[in-house]
Design an enzyme around this catalytic site. Structure first.
Site, PDB file in Angstrom:
ATOM      1  N   GLU A 132       4.609   7.980  -4.181  1.00 21.34           N
ATOM      2  CA  GLU A 132       5.228   7.119  -2.998  1.00 21.34           C
ATOM      3  C   GLU A 132       6.385   6.284  -3.655  1.00 21.34           C
ATOM      4  O   GLU A 132       6.753   5.156  -2.968  1.00 21.34           O
ATOM      5  CB  GLU A 132       4.330   6.637  -1.870  1.00 21.34           C
ATOM      6  CG  GLU A 132       3.858   7.772  -1.291  1.00 21.34           C
ATOM      7  CD  GLU A 132       3.221   6.752  -0.172  1.00 21.34           C
ATOM      8  OE1 GLU A 132       2.991   5.575   0.231  1.00 21.34           O
ATOM      9  OE2 GLU A 132       2.418   7.732   0.779  1.00 21.34           O
TER      10      GLU A 132
ATOM     11  N   GLU B 217       0.819  -1.152   0.182  1.00 20.32           N
ATOM     12  CA  GLU B 217      -0.040  -0.126  -0.038  1.00 20.32           C
ATOM     13  C   GLU B 217       0.860   1.173  -0.115  1.00 20.32           C
ATOM     14  O   GLU B 217       0.983   1.903   0.941  1.00 20.32           O
ATOM     15  CB  GLU B 217      -0.825  -0.081   1.207  1.00 20.32           C
ATOM     16  CG  GLU B 217      -2.142   0.974   1.067  1.00 20.32           C
ATOM     17  CD  GLU B 217      -1.755   2.436   1.663  1.00 20.32           C
ATOM     18  OE1 GLU B 217      -1.292   3.011   0.859  1.00 20.32           O
ATOM     19  OE2 GLU B 217      -1.925   2.752   2.743  1.00 20.32           O
TER      20      GLU B 217
END
Length: 757
Positions: free
Chosen positions: A208, A199
């Protein structure tokens, strides 16, 4: 004397994920990891250097964060402060996300195998995988070889160990304190994994490091044709018209409308002061009534986690418009398909998609969730005035994906529209600010307030030297515009040389003669009379605005007070100071969505996370003796909100005096019945004491973040004390103290004399 050996020379700065605050806060915002060599022992242990920045001075220092013994229950203050400012807590309170991942992991792991968890955080997904592994194995697996968790940030890795221990999972999961793309087969893990759970997603999806992490995983860490959770991600978009979104990037058009004689973006240099061309995460549902939808949702990019992604690609989209209008922005979101069967979804779509009756383009209604702060929608601003379009027109949109982000270009019949090309005149002079700063620079009331206050001040005396102590090119131009005789000296602590070059480039458009403005490349603390040509300062002025500090807590802009104090020896006896005063205010608010996202953690899909609460800065449902942090938010974007009291004055900061300790106390009487979840704090800047010209940064403003202090438990309130039930209150008292050494504001609240903070 301690000696340090750099652990990874090519990766000096290791920024933890989910950081949402600017670099100029008094928090460690970046980390260098070292292996510490003991002079008496050959054993290496990990420690970290973290950068600590003082909001009142702008100074920074590296501090050593010692690795504590794993049995030590005390969490260091620096680590605690840092993790409280991240979005881990909000993410773990997202029950829709947690449930979707749990169901998908249960559907995906059907036999004993090796599972890796990339960006493990507290280890929630790893524990889900380990639990399923026990079920499919028919017995408990405790050798740690089946589930491997990668978490590079040391404080989070230590917290994960505590969580695993609390859930008796420490023997089932092996933790590797490395970024997944640093992991080596045969060194850090024993065999390729058959299943990957992860995640590492942000609001844009890719920010990210999703793509490089997936590429390395498929090259090194995974078997061929692995199973993954999530299985697929699809990015959607929609063309919109919005005057508010236009104001956040089109300063030129706003200045034309204001017509006050100032030109921050003169004609021919429209892009010299603007925003960085990128997607901005925003809660678009909060402005849904101001958005005109010009198209149906359209599919942009799709990513399959079970396949190695491309580093770069471009696609051409042809979108049919549904209404006449001007395309000011492209709003995007994504939908996760978490399992391969296509039964479990999660969506970050705005509320108008969730409530739409026509779900053909967005069929997975079961994946929608309530408000959360860690995943928002994204906005791509169409440069300048946007693109005019008519209903049933085919709009040609080019979408470009690189390794970290997605961008867009509108194309005309002749090719890419000219508005997307950088103005050659801008060169290195261009200054990129956040959209909210561009919005406020184009706000008529904001500009008028400063123009009026500065004009009144300049007319009251003969000013020879005026000093702009913050990063305001706006006020520098204001002073040069209003006074043809005063010498203006600007500091620009954050913008530095860029601001000087920018001012040179727009001087003619603002009728600024050569030599009227001098930029000093020094800190305020280093200034002397020699820098001021032997003259003392007649006027100090600031917005106050410090570049890089836009998202800070309101009182951290009291750096202006600190710098005004340092300048004391250089000030004339009758110096004028603008703003002359700061007023700390507060009001009680109902904030159910925000409170839910910051509440303390207990059971999350069957796993106890209560040991994480203090380190992650939980606010709600804490023990009354525990004090949650005050955090900065755009309150208007915090889901359901309701003011329950009038704004109350707590304390004043008098800038005519040197910076000092300040104390304040006020009684807040509730004016509306409801449930109080916390209090919102802000500063009103008094520009002109005589004429009471005030700039408010309260909840009514969309351009400033406020400080939010949540209650440990929501409280029912009723303004009519005589009819209050025993479980309702009619007022509260707030005490606050400001520490001029640290810049911290200590806040205590008593609800009918029963202290809750």
């Amino acid at each position: 004397m301690r000696k340090f050996l750099l652990y990874k020379p090519y990766q000096i700065l290791n920024l933890p994920q989910r950081i949402s605050l600017p670099q100029s806060l008094l928090i460690p915002v970046s980390t260098i990891f070292f292996n510490r060599i003991s002079l008496t022992s050959p054993v290496m242990s990990t420690c970290a250097f973290q950068l600590k920045l003082d909001p009142l001075t702008g100074n920074s220092e590296w501090i050593v964060v010692e690795e504590q013994d794993e049995q030590d229950e005390v969490v260091g203050n620096n680590q605690n402060t840092f993790l409280a400012t991240t979005s881990y807590l909000d993410m773990l309170n997202d029950t829709y996300r947690n449930m979707a991942y749990r169901r998908a992991i249960e559907n995906t792991i059907t036999e004993p195998c090796h599972v890796i968890d990339i960006g493990a955080g507290t280890g929630l997904l790893s524990m889900m995988a380990a639990r399923v592994m026990d079920e499919v194995s028919g017995s408990e697996v405790e050798d740690g070889r089946n589930v491997t968790a990668f978490e590079s940030y040391l404080p989070m890795g230590k917290l994960m160990r505590k969580v695993l221990k609390e859930n008796a999972m420490e023997k089932k999961i092996r933790i590797v304190h490395k970024r997944s793309d640093e992991v080596e087969m045969g060194v850090d893990i024993h065999s390729p994994a058959y299943v990957m759970v992860s995640e590492i997603l942000d609001s844009e999806l890719l920010g990210e490091g999703l793509i490089p992490s997936l590429q390395h995983a498929h090259d090194v860490l995974l078997v061929k044709n692995p199973k993954t959770v999530p299985y697929r991600a699809t990015i959607y978009g929609q063309l919109v018209e919005s005057s508010f979104l236009q104001k956040l990037h089109d300063l030129y058009s706003c200045e034309v409308e204001v017509s006050d004689g100032l030109h921050l973006v003169p004609f021919g240099s429209k892009r010299i002061l603007g925003i960085k061309p990128k997607q901005y995460a925003m809660q678009c549902s909060a402005m849904s009534k101001e958005i005109k939808l010009l198209s149906e949702p359209f599919r942009i990019f799709e990513f399959e986690f079970s396949k190695r992604p491309e580093s770069q690609r471009e696609i051409d989209l042809h979108i049919n418009t549904t209404k006449d209008g001007v395309i000011h922005a492209i709003i995007s979101w994504w939908v996760l398909q978490l399992d391969s069967t296509g039964h479990i979804f999660y969506s970050t779509a705005p509320e108008w998609i969730q409530s739409s009756k026509n779900q053909e383009s967005q069929p997975h209604i079961s994946g929608f969730q309530n408000w959360c702060d860690h995943w928002k929608q994204c906005v791509w601003f169409v440069p300048e005035i946007g693109s005019l379009t008519l209903r049933d027109t085919n709009v040609h949109l080019q979408a470009i994906q690189n390794i970290t982000s997605i961008s867009f270009r509108l194309k005309s019949n002749a090719g890419i529209e000219e508005s997307y090309h950088e103005n050659n005149n801008a060169g290195n002079y261009k200054i990129n600010l956040l959209p909210e700063r561009i919005g406020i620079y184009g706000d008529k009331d904001y500009r008028t307030a400063f123009l009026t206050a500065a004009r009144n001040t300049l007319q009251a005396g003969d000013f020879r030297f005026c000093l702009v102590v913050d990063d305001s090119v706006f006020l520098t131009i204001v002073l040069a515009h209003l006074s043809k005789t005063a010498q203006i000296i600007s500091i620009f602590p954050g913008l530095k040389e860029k601001a000087s070059a920018y001012l040179d480039s727009v001087a003619n458009a603002n009728d600024i003669a050569n030599g009227r403005i001098e930029v000093l490349g020094k800190r305020v603390s280093s200034l002397s009379l020699n820098d001021l040509h032997g003259e003392k300062v007649d006027m100090i002025i600031a917005e106050p605005f410090y570049y890089g500090n836009e998202g800070a807590l309101p009182w951290q802009n009291l750096r202006f007070w600190k710098e005004r104090t340092l300048l004391d020896p250089l000030l004339s006896e009758d110096v004028r100071i603008m703003p002359c005063k700061g007023i700390l205010k507060a009001c009680a608010m109902s904030l159910p969505d925000l409170w839910r996202s910051r509440m303390s953690l207990n059971d999350i899909e069957g796993f106890d996370h209560s040991c994480s609460n203090e380190m992650l800065g939980a606010c709600g449902n804490l023990h009354p003796t525990l004090n949650g942090p005050c955090l900065p938010y755009f309150v208007w974007q915090c889901g359901v909100i309701e003011e329950l009291s009038e704004a109350s004055l707590i304390m004043e900061f008098d800038f005519s005096e040197p910076i000092r300790h300040c104390f304040g106390k006020t009684k807040i009487v509730f004016t509306e019945s409801g449930v109080c979840h916390g209090f919102v704090f802000w500063i009103d800047w008094v520009l002109d004491k005589r004429n009471l010209t005030v700039i408010s940064t309260g909840p009514v403003s969309r351009y400033w973040k406020q400080g939010v202090k949540l209650l440990s438990k929501p409280v029912a309130v009723n303004p009519t004390s005589s009819s209050c039930r025993k479980d309702e209150i009619s007022y509260t008292e707030i005490d606050a103290s400001f520490n001029p050494t640290t810049g911290e504001l200590d806040i205590k609240c008593n609800l009918n004399h029963s202290q809750i903070w």
